[in-house]
Scaffold this motif. Structure first.
Motif, short mmCIF file in Angstrom:
data_model
loop_
_atom_site.label_atom_id
_atom_site.label_comp_id
_atom_site.label_asym_id
_atom_site.label_seq_id
_atom_site.Cartn_x
_atom_site.Cartn_y
_atom_site.Cartn_z
N TYR A 276 40.05 42.04 45.56
CA TYR A 276 40.43 42.16 44.12
C TYR A 276 40.78 40.90 43.77
O TYR A 276 40.47 40.06 42.61
CB TYR A 276 41.08 43.37 43.75
CG TYR A 276 41.28 43.34 42.36
CD1 TYR A 276 40.50 43.60 41.26
CD2 TYR A 276 42.81 43.02 41.80
CE1 TYR A 276 40.69 43.55 39.85
CE2 TYR A 276 42.97 42.77 40.29
CZ TYR A 276 41.90 43.00 39.41
OH TYR A 276 42.31 42.93 38.04
N HIS A 277 41.90 40.43 44.31
CA HIS A 277 42.51 39.32 43.92
C HIS A 277 41.68 37.91 44.39
O HIS A 277 41.97 37.08 43.40
CB HIS A 277 43.99 39.23 44.65
CG HIS A 277 44.96 40.64 44.40
ND1 HIS A 277 45.17 40.35 43.02
CD2 HIS A 277 45.50 41.26 45.12
CE1 HIS A 277 46.05 41.70 43.12
NE2 HIS A 277 46.33 41.89 44.13
N GLN B 27 38.67 38.02 44.26
CA GLN B 27 37.60 37.77 43.33
C GLN B 27 37.97 37.35 41.94
O GLN B 27 37.37 36.43 41.22
CB GLN B 27 36.86 39.07 43.10
CG GLN B 27 35.85 39.29 41.80
CD GLN B 27 34.75 38.37 42.08
OE1 GLN B 27 34.36 38.05 42.90
NE2 GLN B 27 34.00 38.36 40.85
N ARG B 28 39.32 37.83 41.49
CA ARG B 28 39.81 37.42 40.34
C ARG B 28 40.16 36.04 40.45
O ARG B 28 39.99 35.05 39.30
CB ARG B 28 41.15 37.96 40.00
CG ARG B 28 41.11 39.69 39.50
CD ARG B 28 40.70 39.78 38.05
NE ARG B 28 41.76 39.04 37.41
CZ ARG B 28 41.50 38.48 36.01
NH1 ARG B 28 40.19 38.30 35.63
NH2 ARG B 28 42.62 38.15 35.48
N GLU C 224 37.00 33.98 39.73
CA GLU C 224 36.42 34.32 38.34
C GLU C 224 37.42 33.11 37.53
O GLU C 224 36.63 32.37 36.63
CB GLU C 224 36.65 35.45 37.68
CG GLU C 224 35.66 36.66 38.68
CD GLU C 224 36.10 38.13 38.03
OE1 GLU C 224 36.95 38.14 37.38
OE2 GLU C 224 35.38 38.90 38.40
N VAL C 225 38.68 33.26 37.73
CA VAL C 225 39.40 31.99 36.90
C VAL C 225 39.13 30.91 37.17
O VAL C 225 39.21 30.06 36.21
CB VAL C 225 41.05 32.49 37.18
CG1 VAL C 225 41.90 31.46 36.48
CG2 VAL C 225 41.17 33.78 36.64
#
Length: 257
Positions: A193-194, A196-197, A200-201
């Motif tokens: 999750y982290h 992937q985030r 994305e950023v």
């Protein structure tokens, strides 16, 4: 939901521990589907069967993530051979990447691999993940890389892939995607999750066409150490995944079948 609650409906012939693992893994597949982290019928999340060293649970090949249930997950051996008489087949080639991690890392009970757009985009960038955002700095000196060698089918590459990962729990497969692992589904999910985030950023920030502000290296390293102390080695990952289970129970309770 407590681990005990996950064992309430274990069918005959399946241990409570394995059923709990199946429920968590099925929920994670549904969660990936909701988050858009699937690749249609491809890619995998694998989980070692509790109490074994060489048996794993994997999704039935041909089903989308939203179709995965606790009971239709397939138990396989290290060669990808079906052990539980399942009517479903598996994708042996897809298991090779996971096998390389499971066999090299006894602590890596869960392995996740994705081809998300943001993950692939960063995997294609020469500098890889940049320490420019809150989630990205969590991976300062804690992210592995493996160079692209084509479709991972050869055992020789598997050994190199495992060596590239080493003792780390998150890796960018260059030109290919993201991979995380952990002692639990919750730990592997939190890592993904982290990561992937962060990807994305990075994609959004670079697309803005404006100068990027990068924190000082010592700040990034301190933030990574703080994250290790509070999340990776604390209770936050379990709390996060418990919340995801509650979400899937509300949104897609069929995963418990």
């Amino acid at each position: 939901m407590s681990p005990e609650a996950l064992t309430d409906r274990a069918p005959a012939g399946t241990s409570p521990a394995e059923w709990a693992a199946r429920v968590e893994l099925a929920a994670c597949y549904r969660l990936f589907g909701r988050l858009g982290w699937h690749e249609m019928i491809y890619n995998h999340i694998t989980l070692r069967v509790p109490g074994t060293e060489d048996q794993f649970l994997i999704n039935p090949f041909g089903l989308m993530y939203r179709e995965v249930t606790a009971s239709n997950l397939v138990r396989i051996d290290t060669e990808g051979r079906v052990l539980d008489g399942s009517a479903y087949g598996v994708n042996p080639a897809g298991f090779i990447v996971h096998r390389s991690v499971h066999m090299a890392r006894p602590d890596a009970h869960c392995v996740m691999h994705t081809h998300t757009t943001a993950g692939l985009a960063v995997a294609c960038q020469e500098e890889g993940l940049l320490p420019i955002s809150f989630p990205a700095v969590f991976y300062t000196d804690r992210l592995a890389y493996h160079d692209f060698e084509g479709i991972t089918l050869e055992r020789e590459e598997c050994a190199r892939l495992a060596a590239s990962l080493g003792t780390r729990n998150a890796m960018i497969l260059r030109n290919h995607g993201l991979l995380t692992c952990g002692p639990t589904v919750a730990d592997a999910f939190a890592e993904l999750y982290h990561l992937q985030r962060a990807c994305e950023v990075q994609v959004a920030a670079l697309a803005g066409g404006r100068p990027i502000r990068t924190p000082p290296a010592e700040v990034a390293r301190r933030a990574a150490a703080q994250f290790d102390a509070t999340a990776r080695h604390g209770e936050q990952n379990a709390l996060l995944f418990a919340a995801m289970l509650r979400w899937m129970d509300e949104a897609e309770p069929g995963f418990r079948r």
